[in-house]
Write an enzyme that holds these catalytic residues in place. Structure first.
Site, PDB file in Angstrom:
ATOM      1  N   HIS A 198       3.103  -3.230  10.422  1.00 47.98           N
ATOM      2  CA  HIS A 198       3.585  -1.896  10.084  1.00 47.98           C
ATOM      3  C   HIS A 198       2.684  -0.837  10.704  1.00 47.98           C
ATOM      4  O   HIS A 198       1.608  -1.128  11.230  1.00 47.98           O
ATOM      5  CB  HIS A 198       3.611  -1.699   8.562  1.00 47.98           C
ATOM      6  CG  HIS A 198       4.670  -2.478   7.868  1.00 47.98           C
ATOM      7  ND1 HIS A 198       5.938  -1.976   7.629  1.00 47.98           N
ATOM      8  CD2 HIS A 198       4.666  -3.743   7.371  1.00 47.98           C
ATOM      9  CE1 HIS A 198       6.661  -2.897   7.008  1.00 47.98           C
ATOM     10  NE2 HIS A 198       5.910  -3.977   6.839  1.00 47.98           N
ATOM     11  N   GLU A 280      -1.156  -2.182   8.162  1.00 46.86           N
ATOM     12  CA  GLU A 280      -0.766  -0.859   8.639  1.00 46.86           C
ATOM     13  C   GLU A 280      -1.747  -0.530   9.765  1.00 46.86           C
ATOM     14  O   GLU A 280      -2.921  -0.257   9.522  1.00 46.86           O
ATOM     15  CB  GLU A 280      -0.859   0.174   7.509  1.00 46.86           C
ATOM     16  CG  GLU A 280       0.016  -0.117   6.312  1.00 46.86           C
ATOM     17  CD  GLU A 280       1.460   0.350   6.491  1.00 46.86           C
ATOM     18  OE1 GLU A 280       1.784   0.881   7.561  1.00 46.86           O
ATOM     19  OE2 GLU A 280       2.238   0.182   5.535  1.00 46.86           O
TER      20      GLU A 280
END
Length: 316
Positions: A198, A280
């Protein structure tokens, strides 16, 4: 992936796990911090990051494969490694017999199917949206394009090591899969490791990466108790190698400088029965992070760092 919006519980602080592994990793933290500080001092990517902190990674983690030089096309946001680096057949190498599932967050077609991805699915603790469209840079480079590109690069690196690599989606379906199906794909593959890729959509000035670990959840269809420990090991190794390879600092806005966050509200983790983490890779809404995320050369480093962490975890 952004934390803003309905249905997201506040990220929970990471729970410590006591034991020999924790002690050994804690002893290595200064080395990881020093490595990032030296890199930043000589002007590496993310070198002006104000916050520093890193998870430990064993020194000398095996390299998943050499990073190819970036071509002019490779620096374009839409340039995908899949066209340049065809998958190598698994069969020999350090990871022979290992199965890795890569979960590229969201799907480039999700925005055309908002009704479909808005339907609720069971994540064990409660119900949530099937998926979201993800975030994007201010210039329009979509998170879904980023995650797929990094996944392709990781697949090439890991297959060179002999691993069997599966993707939860390869832009080969109109939308999704939903978060519950993403978890099921890893479970049914009996994956030795699953990583969901992500990029965040936080505010300007919020920079850096963080790795999301599963909390101990036992509710409804969710029971993560058996995977908390190995997932923590996987996440710590990925965080350490991500710092080492990319030069990026851990997040300055979540994780208290460790680059590690524990959450209990993500269906992709709650429903997993195999070791799994999210990463992330940076904040798409910050111009400095966006400059990295849109660089093909940096995406290759990101893929290398994540892959190295996986290799270290699978080799023990």
């Amino acid at each position: 992936m952004s934390y803003t919006g309905p249905g997201f519980d506040p990220p929970q602080p990471r729970r410590s796990r006591r034991g020999p592994l924790t002690v050994a990793l804690a002893a290595l933290v200064p080395g990881a911090l020093l490595g990032w500080a030296v890199y930043a001092a000589v002007g590496g990517p993310g070198g002006d990051e104000g916050s520093a902190g890193a998870s430990a990674s064993a020194s000398g983690t095996p390299t998943a494969g050499s990073s190819p030089s970036a071509s002019a096309d490779d620096t374009k946001p839409g340039a995908s490694a899949s066209a340049k680096s065809p998958s190598a057949p698994a069969g020999s190498g350090a990871l022979k017999g290992k199965v890795v599932v890569i979960d590229p967050g969201h799907n480039p077609g999700n925005f055309r199917h908002t009704a479909d991805i808005s339907r609720q699915v069971d994540i064990g603790t409660n119900r949530k949206e099937c998926d979201t469209t993800g975030t994007a840079t201010n210039d329009g480079y979509a998170e879904a394009e980023f995650t797929l590109d990094v996944a392709h690069r990781m697949r090439t690196l890991l297959e060179r090591q002999g691993a069997t690599v599966k993707l939860t989606q390869d832009a080969d379906r109109p939308f999704g899969p939903c978060v519950d199906e993403r978890a099921r794909i890893g479970n049914e593959a009996k994956a030795d490791a699953v990583v969901s890729i992500h990029a965040d959509g936080s505010g300007t000035g919020n920079r850096g990466f963080h790795v999301i670990l599963p909390g101990a959840v036992h509710s409804g269809a969710a029971d993560t108790r058996a995977i908390v420990e190995p997932s923590g090991d996987l996440g710590e190794r990925i965080a350490g190698d991500f710092v080492r390879v990319t030069g990026s600092a851990p997040s300055n806005y979540i994780g208290d400088g460790t680059g590690l966050v524990t959450r209990e509200d993500l269906g992709g983790l709650n429903l997993s029965t195999v070791p799994k983490v999210f990463i992330e890779c940076g904040n798409m809404r910050d111009s400095k992070d966006a400059a990295l995320l849109t660089s093909g050369a940096w995406r290759q480093k990101a893929a290398q760092g994540i892959s190295d962490g996986i290799v270290g975890f699978l080799r023990g």
